[in-house]
Design an enzyme around this catalytic site. Structure first.
Site, short mmCIF file in Angstrom:
data_model
loop_
_atom_site.label_atom_id
_atom_site.label_comp_id
_atom_site.label_asym_id
_atom_site.label_seq_id
_atom_site.Cartn_x
_atom_site.Cartn_y
_atom_site.Cartn_z
N HIS A 261 -0.32 16.24 6.96
CA HIS A 261 0.53 16.24 8.31
C HIS A 261 2.01 16.84 8.19
CE1 HIS A 261 -2.85 13.35 8.65
NE2 HIS A 261 -2.30 12.19 8.18
N LYS A 359 5.02 3.87 2.93
CA LYS A 359 4.44 2.88 3.38
C LYS A 359 5.60 1.73 3.08
CE LYS A 359 -0.30 4.21 3.32
NZ LYS A 359 -0.59 4.49 4.52
C1 BG6 Z 1 -3.48 8.87 7.47
C2 BG6 Z 1 -3.22 8.52 5.97
O1 BG6 Z 1 -3.88 10.51 7.66
O2 BG6 Z 1 -2.75 8.57 8.39
C3 BG6 Z 1 -2.82 7.11 6.14
O3 BG6 Z 1 -4.41 8.79 5.21
C4 BG6 Z 1 -2.05 6.73 7.35
O4 BG6 Z 1 -2.43 6.55 5.05
C5 BG6 Z 1 -2.54 7.34 8.48
O5 BG6 Z 1 -1.89 5.26 7.52
C6 BG6 Z 1 -1.51 7.29 9.75
O6 BG6 Z 1 -1.79 7.51 10.75
P1 BG6 Z 1 -1.30 7.44 12.13
O7 BG6 Z 1 -1.98 8.27 13.36
O8 BG6 Z 1 -1.31 5.87 12.40
O9 BG6 Z 1 0.26 7.93 12.11
#
Ligand code: BG6
Length: 507
Positions: A261, A359
């Site tokens: 990401h 987190k």
């Molecule tokens: C995922 C991760 O790709 O994205 C997770 O594996 C994370 O650990 C999640 O919680 C968060 O996604 P979003 O869309 O809620 O920001």
């Protein structure tokens, strides 16, 4: 100059973006991702009229289920997690195309049954033999499943059909394993039929980075090292690892989030204008950014990692990472990671990109902040500008999707006093239509065969090349620092920026 014929332009927004005849086989139907994201997104697409009437969904799992048991699982998931309201008539039509095939991944008879089911659906529901195989399963099983698809003729197609495979991250755990994984997929599916999901690329605001940059004339002239001091990309979560110990322990924040990401976000912020908004042009530009990324020499001073300890989240007392169920007491997995990356191009020379994720931080927020240099000269007394910070353009990916510009303005009154003010654009206040979930967008793109939002293998490799030295360094140098839940990460992360005369934003 002749204007392009819109009927020949597949991206013409006036053309309906509705998937043609097709279906999907879902592996991993019992997992969280299927329940919380994939199944609801399929229903939402159907509800929005974007799936073909005969769309079919085949679940495959090691469960002793009939079709109706599977339908019940999807029903529950839709009820709990779908974005759009439940409509009986939509559900009825959709669920008529549900099938379930029980079996293990190495069970030849089950894959034969799957082949027959896919053929039957073609006859009964007119799927046209077009199938997406969605592997919502741990990557360790990819090899077995794609091998079975090949073995049982499920990857074969005639000239007027398509077969596609959809994979979820992690795309490996380092460069070498990512290459192995890709070899496995590429051995069965041509590269144009492999869709790697990075769900951040399906988020409205992430696509908006390209819209802001390349549809306007006012940002691009200052989008470079002459004006930009540094860029901060933050993905903060207030949740802990929840029930995902099995997945998370040993993976950690950098592999889970930065490798995909955040480096993708960085590539979108830093890339040059693509020739067109098509997969090939976007990939080329993103790849150049990732290939020109350099780490600073002192990883001890320019990276930080942490592990959450007990603390507070949402007004409740929460336990630390090492107390979470399924986590080894000696685990050195990081739940917070911050890194510094330099993009060595003419545009970005000398501008650090700071990427952080964690987190159990103060709150859930993802944002990209472009922080500008101070004005080269201020014709005011020092006291007039002592409260003025650097100008910033903040793209809020979530939760309050939008964009904020921070600049200085005069405080009303007789004295000249200049203070920061914000100019805000909020999606919610501007558009009446709610943003679709990233998975809706991405699943529809898979079914349409529209690849711009899916990272290609080359980008995955380049991202591992950036991250691998940091992971190696961390593996050799002790444990992550501890930080209290509900705070903004370990002290080392704050020091990392302070050393360079900067501070992290408090979103
Ligand atoms: C995922 C991760 O790709 O994205 C997770 O594996 C994370 O650990 C999640 O919680 C968060 O996604 P979003 O869309 O809620 O920001």
């Amino acid at each position: 100059m002749t204007s392009p014929n819109p009927l020949r332009d597949p991206q013409d927004r006036r053309l309906p973006r509705i998937a043609g005849p097709c279906g999907m086989v879902l592996f991993g139907v019992t997992g969280d991702l299927s329940r919380k994201k994939i199944m609801p997104a399929i229903y939402d697409l159907a509800n929005r009229g974007l799936l073909p009437p005969g769309f079919s969904l085949v679940g495959f799992a090691r469960r002793d289920w009939e079709d109706q048991d599977f339908a019940q699982i999807v029903h529950d998931a839709v009820e709990q997690y779908a974005r759009t309201p439940f409509r009986e008539e939509v559900w009825k039509q959709l669920s008529e195309g549900f099938r379930f095939v029980p079996g293990n991944f190495d069970d030849d008879a089950a894959f034969e049954q799957l082949r027959r089911t896919v053929e039957e659906l073609d006859q009964l529901r007119g799927t046209g033999g077009n199938m997406a195989f969605y592997l919502a399963i741990p990557p360790g099983f990819f090899g077995t499943v794609v091998g079975q698809l090949k073995e049982h003729g499920l990857a074969d197609r005639t000239a007027d059909q398509w077969r596609r495979v959809v994979v979820e991250k992690p795309f490996g755990h380092d460069l070498e394993s990512a290459r192995e994984l890709n070899d496995i997929l590429a051995g069965v599916f041509p590269s144009g039929s492999i869709f790697r999901i990075d769900h951040y690329l399906g988020k409205e605001t992430v696509q908006n980075i390209l819209a802001i940059r390349f549809a306007n004339n006012m940002f691009e002239p200052i989008w470079n090292s002459h004006y930009v001091d540094h860029v901060q990309i933050t993905m903060a979560e207030d949740i802990g690892i929840g029930g995902r110990a099995g997945y998370y322990d040993g993976i950690g924040a950098a592999r889970d989030v930065i490798q995909n990401h955040l480096l993708q976000l960085m590539a979108l912020v830093a890339m040059e204008e693509p020739l067109a908004f098509d997969a090939e042009s976007l990939r080329m530009e993103k790849q150049k950014v990732l290939a020109s990324a350099q780490l600073p020499p002192r990883l001890d001073l320019t990276t930080a990692r942490g592990q959450y300890a007990a603390g507070w989240a949402g007004g409740e007392k929460v336990i630390g990472f090492l107390e979470e169920e399924g986590i080894k007491k000696t685990s050195t997995t990081e739940t917070f990671a911050a890194i510094t990356v330099h993009v060595d191009t003419r545009r970005w020379a000398g501008v650090p990109f700071y990427l952080r994720t964690g987190k159990r931080l103060g709150r859930r927020v993802t944002e990209v902040a472009i922080v500008f240099k101070r004005a080269p000269h201020l014709p005011f007394s020092q006291t007039a500008t002592e409260d003025l910070s650097q100008n910033a353009l903040v793209i809020r990916v979530q939760p309050d999707e939008g964009m904020t510009m921070r600049f200085g303005a005069k405080v009303p009154g007789t004295a000249m006093e200049i203070r920061d003010v914000n100019m805000d654009f909020a999606y919610g206040g501007t558009f009446t239509e709610a943003s679709p979930e990233a998975y809706e967008k991405l699943i529809l793109d898979v079914l349409l065969g529209d690849p711009p939002l899916f990272p290609q293998h080359e980008e995955v490799e380049l991202s591992w090349k950036i991250l691998d030295p940091i992971l190696d360094y961390w593996a050799k140098h002790g444990k992550p620092d501890s930080y209290e839940s509900g705070t903004w990460g370990p002290e080392s992360a704050h020091k990392m920026l302070a050393r360079e005369g900067r501070t992290w934003r408090r979103p």
